[in-house]
Each structure stands twice: as C-alpha cells, then as structure tokens.
Scaffold this motif. Sequence first.
Motif, PDB file in Angstrom:
ATOM      1  N   LEU A   8     -15.545  10.885   5.552  1.00 50.78           N
ATOM      2  CA  LEU A   8     -16.858  11.102   4.957  1.00 50.78           C
ATOM      3  C   LEU A   8     -17.138  10.114   3.834  1.00 50.78           C
ATOM      4  N   ARG A   9     -16.119   9.830   3.057  1.00 44.87           N
ATOM      5  CA  ARG A   9     -16.212   8.885   1.938  1.00 44.87           C
ATOM      6  C   ARG A   9     -14.907   8.103   1.898  1.00 44.87           C
ATOM      7  N   GLU A  10     -15.011   6.843   1.457  1.00 47.31           N
ATOM      8  CA  GLU A  10     -13.823   6.005   1.376  1.00 47.31           C
ATOM      9  C   GLU A  10     -14.029   4.924   0.325  1.00 47.31           C
ATOM     10  N   ASP A  11     -12.972   4.625  -0.390  1.00 52.72           N
ATOM     11  CA  ASP A  11     -12.998   3.537  -1.361  1.00 52.72           C
ATOM     12  C   ASP A  11     -11.645   2.846  -1.302  1.00 52.72           C
ATOM     13  N   SER A  12     -11.670   1.527  -1.328  1.00 48.79           N
ATOM     14  CA  SER A  12     -10.435   0.758  -1.308  1.00 48.79           C
ATOM     15  C   SER A  12     -10.611  -0.436  -2.230  1.00 48.79           C
ATOM     16  N   LEU A  13      -9.612  -0.659  -3.075  1.00 47.92           N
ATOM     17  CA  LEU A  13      -9.683  -1.787  -4.000  1.00 47.92           C
ATOM     18  C   LEU A  13      -8.284  -2.341  -4.201  1.00 47.92           C
ATOM     19  N   ASP A  14      -8.187  -3.668  -4.218  1.00 48.92           N
ATOM     20  CA  ASP A  14      -6.917  -4.338  -4.461  1.00 48.92           C
ATOM     21  C   ASP A  14      -6.777  -4.630  -5.944  1.00 48.92           C
ATOM     22  N   TYR A  15      -5.572  -4.412  -6.456  1.00 47.20           N
ATOM     23  CA  TYR A  15      -5.283  -4.620  -7.874  1.00 47.20           C
ATOM     24  C   TYR A  15      -4.181  -5.655  -8.027  1.00 47.20           C
ATOM     25  N   THR A  16      -4.297  -6.452  -9.078  1.00 48.69           N
ATOM     26  CA  THR A  16      -3.221  -7.362  -9.416  1.00 48.69           C
ATOM     27  C   THR A  16      -2.074  -6.545  -9.995  1.00 48.69           C
ATOM     28  N   PRO A  17      -0.839  -6.972  -9.780  1.00 46.01           N
ATOM     29  CA  PRO A  17       0.297  -6.189 -10.274  1.00 46.01           C
ATOM     30  C   PRO A  17       0.498  -6.340 -11.779  1.00 46.01           C
ATOM     31  N   LEU A  18      -0.437  -5.766 -12.522  1.00 44.24           N
ATOM     32  CA  LEU A  18      -0.393  -5.770 -13.983  1.00 44.24           C
ATOM     33  C   LEU A  18      -0.525  -4.342 -14.499  1.00 44.24           C
ATOM     34  N   ALA A  19       0.041  -4.079 -15.671  1.00 41.07           N
ATOM     35  CA  ALA A  19       0.010  -2.730 -16.239  1.00 41.07           C
ATOM     36  C   ALA A  19      -1.416  -2.208 -16.412  1.00 41.07           C
ATOM     37  N   ARG A  20      -2.356  -3.061 -16.796  1.00 39.40           N
ATOM     38  CA  ARG A  20      -3.728  -2.587 -17.022  1.00 39.40           C
ATOM     39  C   ARG A  20      -4.398  -2.102 -15.740  1.00 39.40           C
ATOM     40  N   SER A  21      -3.870  -2.502 -14.582  1.00 38.01           N
ATOM     41  CA  SER A  21      -4.418  -2.038 -13.309  1.00 38.01           C
ATOM     42  C   SER A  21      -4.259  -0.535 -13.148  1.00 38.01           C
ATOM     43  N   VAL A  22      -3.219   0.030 -13.730  1.00 37.99           N
ATOM     44  CA  VAL A  22      -2.992   1.481 -13.630  1.00 37.99           C
ATOM     45  C   VAL A  22      -4.151   2.236 -14.284  1.00 37.99           C
ATOM     46  N   LEU A  66      -1.151  -8.561  -4.013  1.00 34.91           N
ATOM     47  CA  LEU A  66      -1.957  -7.459  -4.539  1.00 34.91           C
ATOM     48  C   LEU A  66      -1.436  -6.109  -4.064  1.00 34.91           C
ATOM     49  N   ILE A  67      -1.815  -5.075  -4.798  1.00 43.01           N
ATOM     50  CA  ILE A  67      -1.489  -3.695  -4.447  1.00 43.01           C
ATOM     51  C   ILE A  67      -2.813  -2.988  -4.174  1.00 43.01           C
ATOM     52  N   VAL A  80      -5.082   9.963  -1.149  1.00 44.19           N
ATOM     53  CA  VAL A  80      -4.878   8.790  -1.998  1.00 44.19           C
ATOM     54  C   VAL A  80      -3.740   7.993  -1.383  1.00 44.19           C
ATOM     55  N   GLU A  81      -3.932   6.683  -1.250  1.00 46.00           N
ATOM     56  CA  GLU A  81      -2.893   5.813  -0.712  1.00 46.00           C
ATOM     57  C   GLU A  81      -2.694   4.638  -1.658  1.00 46.00           C
ATOM     58  N   VAL A  82      -1.445   4.262  -1.860  1.00 48.32           N
ATOM     59  CA  VAL A  82      -1.121   3.055  -2.617  1.00 48.32           C
ATOM     60  C   VAL A  82      -0.201   2.222  -1.727  1.00 48.32           C
ATOM     61  N   SER A  83      -0.648   1.019  -1.392  1.00 46.55           N
ATOM     62  CA  SER A  83       0.110   0.140  -0.499  1.00 46.55           C
ATOM     63  C   SER A  83       0.624  -1.061  -1.275  1.00 46.55           C
ATOM     64  N   ASP A  84       1.916  -1.362  -1.073  1.00 41.64           N
ATOM     65  CA  ASP A  84       2.530  -2.505  -1.735  1.00 41.64           C
ATOM     66  C   ASP A  84       3.330  -3.313  -0.710  1.00 41.64           C
ATOM     67  N   PRO A  85       3.753  -4.516  -1.072  1.00 38.44           N
ATOM     68  CA  PRO A  85       4.409  -5.405  -0.102  1.00 38.44           C
ATOM     69  C   PRO A  85       5.907  -5.175   0.100  1.00 38.44           C
ATOM     70  N   ARG A  86       6.520  -4.211  -0.572  1.00 46.23           N
ATOM     71  CA  ARG A  86       7.976  -4.034  -0.501  1.00 46.23           C
ATOM     72  C   ARG A  86       8.352  -2.838   0.370  1.00 46.23           C
ATOM     73  N   GLY A  87       8.332  -3.020   1.677  1.00 42.45           N
ATOM     74  CA  GLY A  87       8.656  -1.948   2.606  1.00 42.45           C
ATOM     75  C   GLY A  87      10.100  -1.511   2.570  1.00 42.45           C
ATOM     76  N   GLU A  88      10.974  -2.356   2.081  1.00 44.35           N
ATOM     77  CA  GLU A  88      12.398  -2.004   2.033  1.00 44.35           C
ATOM     78  C   GLU A  88      12.747  -1.125   0.829  1.00 44.35           C
ATOM     79  N   ARG A  89      11.830  -0.971  -0.103  1.00 42.27           N
ATOM     80  CA  ARG A  89      12.083  -0.165  -1.312  1.00 42.27           C
ATOM     81  C   ARG A  89      11.285   1.131  -1.222  1.00 42.27           C
ATOM     82  N   LEU A  90      11.891   2.143  -0.620  1.00 37.72           N
ATOM     83  CA  LEU A  90      11.209   3.416  -0.399  1.00 37.72           C
ATOM     84  C   LEU A  90      11.371   4.347  -1.590  1.00 37.72           C
TER      85      LEU A  90
END
Length: 148
Positions: A8-22, A66-67, A80-90
Amino acid sequence: MAEVPPVLREDSLDYTPLARSVTLARRRAARLVAEWGHPALAGDVAVVVSELLSNALLHGSLRDRLIRVRISLTAAALRVEVSDPRGERLPWPRPVEDTDQFGRGLLLVAALADRWGVEPRSVGKTVYAEWALNLTTAAADHLVCGKK
C-alpha cells in the motif's frame, strides 16, 4: 503458494555509511509511519531502524557502498528492512552482562517487533522487522487510492 498482499505504501532510501545516517533514517521512518496512519508504532519503528542501521554500519558496511533502508506497508504488516553489502556477517542476539555497554540491539528489535529475521541477497543481506496489522478493507482502499 501463499499470496503476497499488495504493498500500500513504500519508501526506500540509500544512506552513506556514516553515523549521522542513523539519525536521518530514524526520523524519516517515524515520520512516514505516522503519516501512513500508524502513529502508535512510530516510536518503535524509529528504535528498530536505529538499531538495524547501527548494526549495518558497525558490522555490515564497506567503504563506498551504500546501506538501504526500506519501509513498506501492506494491509497485513508494516515492514522495515535494512540491506548492507556484508552477507557473510549475519546478526544474532548474544548474551550480555549487566555491565556490557553494547550488545542489546537485537534484543530490543525482538522485543519491539512481532518478528525479525535475515534474508540473503545476491550481494549482502537484508535484516528485517515486521509488525502485524489489521487494516480494514476501507482503510486499505484509502491508502491505495488516497481517498478521504
């Protein structure tokens, strides 16, 4: 095979891996969830986004990658989903001592959300949290069509 409810609703945004992104992601998530008609969940969603994005920054980020934070709403669930590039670190909840300063993030996620988990991606992983909803058909029609 189970039918997937329409988004019904969706939002997606990429963030730089910086503390202020949180902080940026937490505020955006809370605002969107409230705007989408679930102000009672906005605080919990903000905490979960903060925890999952913090974990992605600490354990799942790579330089110049990006995350992604995605929030979606169906008639059945808020996700809520958070996707990152490190699949080996679960991620996994770990036992903590009273004096430990860190290590409680996933315990908070588990306490606030109805369920959470990890899904592999072709590159990286997605950590998600979901809240079950009981939207009526009229409420779902309003969200899809923007009816008042």
